[in-house]
Motif scaffolding. Structure first.
Motif, PDB file in Angstrom:
ATOM      1  N   GLY A  73       0.891  -1.443  -0.022  1.00 34.51           N
ATOM      2  CA  GLY A  73      -0.085  -0.066   0.006  1.00 34.51           C
ATOM      3  C   GLY A  73       0.870   1.382  -0.134  1.00 34.51           C
ATOM      4  N   ALA A  74       0.451   2.345  -0.538  1.00 38.07           N
ATOM      5  CA  ALA A  74       1.060   3.577  -0.624  1.00 38.07           C
ATOM      6  C   ALA A  74       0.192   4.798  -0.074  1.00 38.07           C
ATOM      7  N   ALA A  75       0.571   5.870   0.354  1.00 36.49           N
ATOM      8  CA  ALA A  75      -0.133   6.964   0.734  1.00 36.49           C
ATOM      9  C   ALA A  75       0.775   8.115   0.296  1.00 36.49           C
ATOM     10  N   ALA A  76       0.269   9.188  -0.488  1.00 36.49           N
ATOM     11  CA  ALA A  76       1.122  10.290  -0.737  1.00 36.49           C
ATOM     12  C   ALA A  76       0.501  11.380   0.115  1.00 36.49           C
ATOM     13  N   TRP A  77       1.484  12.260   0.705  1.00 34.71           N
ATOM     14  CA  TRP A  77       1.392  13.155   1.663  1.00 34.71           C
ATOM     15  C   TRP A  77       2.094  14.341   1.044  1.00 34.71           C
ATOM     16  N   VAL A  78       1.637  15.669   0.776  1.00 38.98           N
ATOM     17  CA  VAL A  78       2.122  16.895   0.332  1.00 38.98           C
ATOM     18  C   VAL A  78       2.355  17.733   1.611  1.00 38.98           C
ATOM     19  N   ALA A  79       3.565  18.133   1.869  1.00 35.27           N
ATOM     20  CA  ALA A  79       4.006  18.632   3.198  1.00 35.27           C
ATOM     21  C   ALA A  79       3.228  20.034   3.273  1.00 35.27           C
ATOM     22  N   PRO A  80       2.980  20.712   4.171  1.00 32.46           N
ATOM     23  CA  PRO A  80       2.492  22.164   4.479  1.00 32.46           C
ATOM     24  C   PRO A  80       3.416  23.199   3.758  1.00 32.46           C
ATOM     25  N   ALA A  81       2.653  24.006   2.954  1.00 33.79           N
ATOM     26  CA  ALA A  81       3.493  24.899   2.201  1.00 33.79           C
ATOM     27  C   ALA A  81       3.642  25.962   3.195  1.00 33.79           C
ATOM     28  N   PRO A  82       4.827  26.637   3.188  1.00 33.76           N
ATOM     29  CA  PRO A  82       5.263  27.609   4.212  1.00 33.76           C
ATOM     30  C   PRO A  82       4.472  28.931   4.235  1.00 33.76           C
ATOM     31  N   ARG A  83       4.135  29.413   5.191  1.00 33.77           N
ATOM     32  CA  ARG A  83       3.111  30.753   5.046  1.00 33.77           C
ATOM     33  C   ARG A  83       3.767  31.872   3.969  1.00 33.77           C
ATOM     34  N   PRO A 223      -1.557  26.437   6.884  1.00 36.50           N
ATOM     35  CA  PRO A 223      -0.671  25.174   6.546  1.00 36.50           C
ATOM     36  C   PRO A 223      -1.256  23.782   6.772  1.00 36.50           C
ATOM     37  N   HIS A 224      -1.137  23.017   6.042  1.00 34.28           N
ATOM     38  CA  HIS A 224      -1.787  21.724   6.329  1.00 34.28           C
ATOM     39  C   HIS A 224      -1.202  20.624   5.504  1.00 34.28           C
ATOM     40  N   TRP A 225      -1.039  19.466   5.743  1.00 31.76           N
ATOM     41  CA  TRP A 225      -0.627  18.383   5.085  1.00 31.76           C
ATOM     42  C   TRP A 225      -1.914  17.958   4.319  1.00 31.76           C
ATOM     43  N   TYR A 226      -1.575  17.406   2.933  1.00 35.51           N
ATOM     44  CA  TYR A 226      -2.657  17.093   2.024  1.00 35.51           C
ATOM     45  C   TYR A 226      -2.435  15.616   1.462  1.00 35.51           C
ATOM     46  N   LEU A 227      -3.407  14.822   1.720  1.00 29.55           N
ATOM     47  CA  LEU A 227      -3.399  13.436   1.403  1.00 29.55           C
ATOM     48  C   LEU A 227      -3.845  13.374   0.002  1.00 29.55           C
ATOM     49  N   SER A 228      -2.776  13.316  -0.949  1.00 27.24           N
ATOM     50  CA  SER A 228      -3.333  13.376  -2.163  1.00 27.24           C
ATOM     51  C   SER A 228      -3.904  12.087  -2.810  1.00 27.24           C
ATOM     52  N   ASP A 229      -3.362  10.842  -2.308  1.00 31.51           N
ATOM     53  CA  ASP A 229      -3.729   9.520  -2.796  1.00 31.51           C
ATOM     54  C   ASP A 229      -3.305   8.622  -1.925  1.00 31.51           C
ATOM     55  N   ILE A 230      -4.138   7.372  -1.785  1.00 31.75           N
ATOM     56  CA  ILE A 230      -3.892   6.591  -0.902  1.00 31.75           C
ATOM     57  C   ILE A 230      -4.674   5.221  -1.435  1.00 31.75           C
ATOM     58  N   ALA A 231      -3.718   4.020  -1.443  1.00 36.05           N
ATOM     59  CA  ALA A 231      -4.575   2.786  -2.086  1.00 36.05           C
ATOM     60  C   ALA A 231      -3.889   1.693  -1.523  1.00 36.05           C
ATOM     61  N   VAL A 232      -4.335   0.502  -1.629  1.00 34.39           N
ATOM     62  CA  VAL A 232      -3.870  -0.670  -1.122  1.00 34.39           C
ATOM     63  C   VAL A 232      -3.938  -1.785  -2.605  1.00 34.39           C
TER      64      VAL A 232
END
Length: 295
Positions: A73-83, A223-232
């Motif tokens: 499985g994989a989960a893609a997280w985009v990190a928070p962008a700086p203010r 600022p926030h984490w973004y779960l762009s994709d997740i699948a198994v």
């Protein structure tokens, strides 16, 4: 369960897993209309997406049953962008700004990282050299001659066209220099253009960009984490791998997390992890995807 960040060479495998897992997703059918070999098309789409998104600025988590085993499985997280800094901070009128206040820039107040006016003009020794060196009347100066600064002669900072972002250069485009564009994102997108064309087709790239912009409108301002994709992987479902991937990253971040649920089932799963619906994006007749945030 072993969960660790993906290596660069593992990104295509992660993309293939997500492509297979989301192959029949109703929102994906709108975002990436079918053309040719569907598995190859979607793998190209996710490979490009990871390399210019989560892998570039955040993390692509992978799950395995054992060390050295296949990715399940994989989960893609985009990190928070700086203010983004305010204009006042950029000009040094407000602090903190990395270059200090205008007074420090001009040398009216001290200490300032660029030295006093006397140092800037070369009346007193300063870190940027004398005025003669700045203008190229004396050599060598650390920033090169005026001709080099303007791009009339080869110089360490490149040509004027490069300085303005009109030609490629190592310091990024003018938009990147001003903070309008995220560093590296434009270059990463350009590098992945062959995969994006493979996924969308040359004509479909414009429509794809428009759909992407629509889907991204509900993102939180903070600022926030973004779960762009997740699948198994299809062979590893119903073993709690998706939940393990979610729990792994959510337990390690302190900012809000954001995602788009594309089906009622995925929406219910995310609600169990504390996500709340904040907007309907509505790319499908059923109103999905829906934007969800956890506080």
């Amino acid at each position: 369960m072993i969960i660790r960040p993906a290596l660069r060479e593992e990104i295509p495998e992660c993309a293939a897993i997500v492509a297979s897992g989301l192959r029949d997703d109703p929102v994906l059918a709108v975002v990436v209309p079918r053309r040719g070999d569907r598995d190859r098309q979607l793998t190209a789409f996710y490979t490009a997406g990871f390399l210019r998104g989560a892998f570039l600025t955040g993390v692509v988590d992978t799950a395995r049953a054992e060390e050295g085993g296949p990715i399940l499985g994989a989960a893609a997280w985009v990190a928070p962008a700086p203010r983004p800094r305010t204009l006042a901070q950029r000009l040094g009128i407000a602090a903190p700004g990395p270059l200090g206040t205008i007074a420090q820039r001009l040398g009216v107040a001290a200490p300032g990282p660029l030295g006093t006016i006397a140092q800037r003009l070369g009346i007193a020794p300063g870190p940027l050299g004398t005025l003669a060196q700045r203008l190229g009347h004396a050599a060598p100066g650390p920033l090169g001659t005026l001709a080099q600064r303007l791009g009339l002669a080869p110089g360490p900072l490149g040509t004027l066209a490069q300085r303005l972002g009109l030609a490629p250069r190592p310091l990024g485009t003018l938009a990147q220099r001003l903070g309008i564009a995220a560093p590296g994102r434009l270059g990463a997108t350009v590098r992945q253009l062959p995969l994006l064309v493979q996924a969308h087709g040359p004509i479909g790239l414009v429509a794809a960009a428009a759909r992407r912009a629509t889907a991204h409108r509900p993102h939180p301002d903070e600022p926030h984490w973004y779960l762009s994709d997740i699948a198994v992987a299809t062979t590893a479902r119903r073993r709690g791998i998706g939940s393990a991937l979610l729990d792994h990253r959510l337990s390690r971040v302190h900012e809000p997390a954001y995602l788009e649920a594309t089906t009622p089932a995925s929406q219910r799963l995310y609600q169990r992890f504390g996500f709340e619906v904040v907007a309907k994006i509505g790319l499908t007749p059923e109103g999905y995807p829906v934007a969800m945030v956890t506080r």
